[in-house]
Motif scaffolding. Structure first.
Motif, PDB file in Angstrom:
ATOM      1  N   ILE A 134       1.009  -1.346  -0.055  1.00 11.57           N
ATOM      2  CA  ILE A 134      -0.357   0.041  -0.004  1.00 11.57           C
ATOM      3  C   ILE A 134       0.440   1.465   0.404  1.00 11.57           C
ATOM      4  CG2 ILE A 134      -0.079  -0.031   2.317  1.00 11.57           C
ATOM      5  CD1 ILE A 134      -3.356   0.893  -0.051  1.00 11.57           C
TER       6      ILE A 134
ATOM      7  N   GLY B  95      -7.121   5.181   0.291  1.00 12.26           N
ATOM      8  CA  GLY B  95      -6.089   4.128   0.047  1.00 12.26           C
ATOM      9  C   GLY B  95      -6.699   2.759   1.045  1.00 12.26           C
TER      10      GLY B  95
ATOM     11  N   ALA C  32      -6.156  -1.133   2.391  1.00 17.68           N
ATOM     12  CA  ALA C  32      -5.749  -2.288   2.270  1.00 17.68           C
ATOM     13  C   ALA C  32      -5.976  -2.767   4.317  1.00 17.68           C
ATOM     14  CB  ALA C  32      -3.898  -2.210   1.937  1.00 17.68           C
TER      15      ALA C  32
ATOM     16  N   LYS D  88      -0.299   0.732   6.899  1.00 12.24           N
ATOM     17  CA  LYS D  88      -1.317   2.701   5.913  1.00 12.24           C
ATOM     18  C   LYS D  88      -0.629   3.834   6.730  1.00 12.24           C
ATOM     19  CE  LYS D  88      -5.448   0.315   6.844  1.00 12.24           C
ATOM     20  NZ  LYS D  88      -5.061  -0.757   7.157  1.00 12.24           N
TER      21      LYS D  88
ATOM     22  N   LYS E  38      -5.801   0.479  -3.945  1.00  6.94           N
ATOM     23  CA  LYS E  38      -6.138  -0.214  -3.796  1.00  6.94           C
ATOM     24  C   LYS E  38      -5.639  -1.668  -3.432  1.00  6.94           C
ATOM     25  CE  LYS E  38     -10.549  -3.775  -3.597  1.00  6.94           C
ATOM     26  NZ  LYS E  38     -11.502  -4.268  -3.994  1.00  6.94           N
TER      27      LYS E  38
END
Ligand code: ADP
Ligand code: MG
Length: 429
Positions: A30, A46, A48, A54, A207
């Protein structure tokens, strides 16, 4: 150009160095796809799975934009819980540890607002907090919004689940229109798409599909036990697996208290967290656990939200979770950042349907095991040591050690004898 290392990002050396000091070898999936786009100033969604990094994915672009001489807030990160706010603040502080005079402040309910206001007055670059408290500061006029350039919605799906939609929208409406808005989430339901449509500018939807996700190596076992066998079973497994850092989940607060009491009386180093324990004490316990001052943490699902301790070796489901999603959340607390982990689940006779349901929905292979008796205890211990030996042979330079053993065996012993003696020594250590 495809990104393979942190050095490929167009970011300051300060941040590159910090990332190295944090021990990250390469960006996660990611991070690879979102950081370059966010650095261009784009709005981003975003997506994940939990545990995929993240925080760093938004932390780096956000830090890269900070203008240190301007001491008014330039970025706001909105998080679902107090725990997560603190955790994200810590991670961002680490990423920014080489940026002189950088000020990062977590704000959340439960901490006296006066203290937060005093720090804000002195000048803060990045504010991280829960929606309610951020809004509180905005409404009191203690959080200056004029210089806000980045707003991050972290764990957006959880925030919506917790009923923060209105607060989030209010915050977004108060911040400057030309801001960059980064949204990160494990799932992206319609409600999130709606927020994105209203509050983001041409967002890139990036993604990491489940195939690409680095599936952590978790060994999942279940044990058939009656409720009254659970304590003994738990102690046995803690001993056999020689747990240094383990997390035990119970379904209720009262069960947490009970297990804590009983394990303490058997001499284990344990503490519990649940909703009835005030936040100051929860923080204290979490810090002790992070430092490894307690070996076993007993928790309810809600209290454990956002727990991130990279070295949790084993997650025990003392009680079978009532909901398959909880199972995934719980076992996701181990094998963080690519470590190997175990997830052990106790199943009562009446719970087999529930177990099968969990297996089906999560598609996980939970294998049946017997609670180890004395003989098996021995085998398991050997196996654990053999695993470590295998890893050492694979990863370490053993030249000197080979030479030492060669010299030693020249005299009277075979290598087999030496290995057996070493195994005995390690085991009795
Ligand atoms: P998420 O928000 O996706 O659930 P986190 O940001 O909490 O995940 O990260 C999970 C763990 O992975 C943290 O301990 C974090 O420090 C670690 N981590 C983040 N990025 C990397 C990386 N590139 N390499 C190794 N570990 C990482
Ligand atoms: Mg996160």
């Amino acid at each position: 150009m495809s990104i393979t290392t942190f050095d490929d990002f167009n970011i300051s050396n300060n941040i590159k160095k910090a990332v190295k000091d944090m021990g990250f070898e390469e960006p996660s999936a990611i991070q690879k796809i979102t950081i370059p786009e966010a650095l261009k100033g784009k709005d981003i969604i975003g997506q994940a799975q939990t545990g995929t990094g993240k925080t760093v994915a938004f932390g780096i672009p956000l830090l890269q934009k900070i203008f240190i001489k301007d001491k008014s807030p330039q970025a706001i990160v909105i998080c679902p819980t107090r725990e997560l706010s603190i955790q994200v603040a810590n991670e961002i502080s680490k990423l920014g540890s080489n940026i002189k005079k950088l000020k990062v402040l977590p704000v959340y309910g439960g901490q006296p607002i006066g203290r937060q206001i005093r720090v804000l007055k002195k000048g803060v670059h990045i504010v991280i907090g829960t929606p309610g408290r951020i809004l509180d500061h905005i409404e009191r006029g203690t959080l200056d919004l004029i210089g806000i350039e980045t707003v991050v919605l972290d764990e957006a799906d959880e925030m919506l689940d917790m009923g923060f939609r209105e607060d989030i929208e209010k915050i977004l409406r108060h911040t400057p229109k030309q801001r960059q808005t980064l949204l990160f989430s494990a799932t992206v339901p319609d409600e999130i798409k709606r927020i994105a449509k209203f509050y983001q500018r041409k967002p890139e939807f990036l993604k990491v599909s489940s195939k690409q996700m680095t599936v952590p190596e978790i060994t999942e076992y279940y044990y058939n036990v009656d409720d009254r066998q659970k304590l003994d079973a738990l102690c046995r497994l803690i001993d056999v697996y020689d747990v240094d850092l383990g997390l035990v989940f119970c379904n209720t607060k009262r069960r947490v208290d009970y297990v804590v009491r009983r394990l303490k009386s058997r001499g284990y180093s344990v503490e519990g967290i649940h909703g009835d324990i005030d936040q100051k004490n929860r923080d204290k316990v979490m810090n002790k656990f992070r430092r490894g001052d307690i070996e076993i943490l007993i928790a309810t699902d809600v209290a454990a939200r956002g727990i991130d301790v990279p070295n949790v070796e084993i997650v025990f489901n003392y009680d079978l979770p009532q909901n398959p999603e909880y199972y995934v959340h719980r076992i996701g607390r181990t094998a963080r950042a690519g470590n190997i982990g175990y997830a052990f689940t106790f199943v009562e006779p009446k719970e087999h349907k529930l177990l099968n349901n969990i297996r089906k929905i999560t598609k996980s292979k939970i294998k049946k095991q017997q609670i180890p008796d004395f003989n098996e205890m021995n085998n398991i211990k050997n196996k654990l040591i053999f695993n470590e030996i295998k890893n050492t042979i694979k990863k370490e330079d053993l030249k000197e050690y080979r030479r030492a053993i060669k010299d030693f065996t020249k005299k009277d012993f075979t290598t087999l004898e030496v290995a057996a003696a070493l195994l005995k020594l390690v085991k009795e250590e």
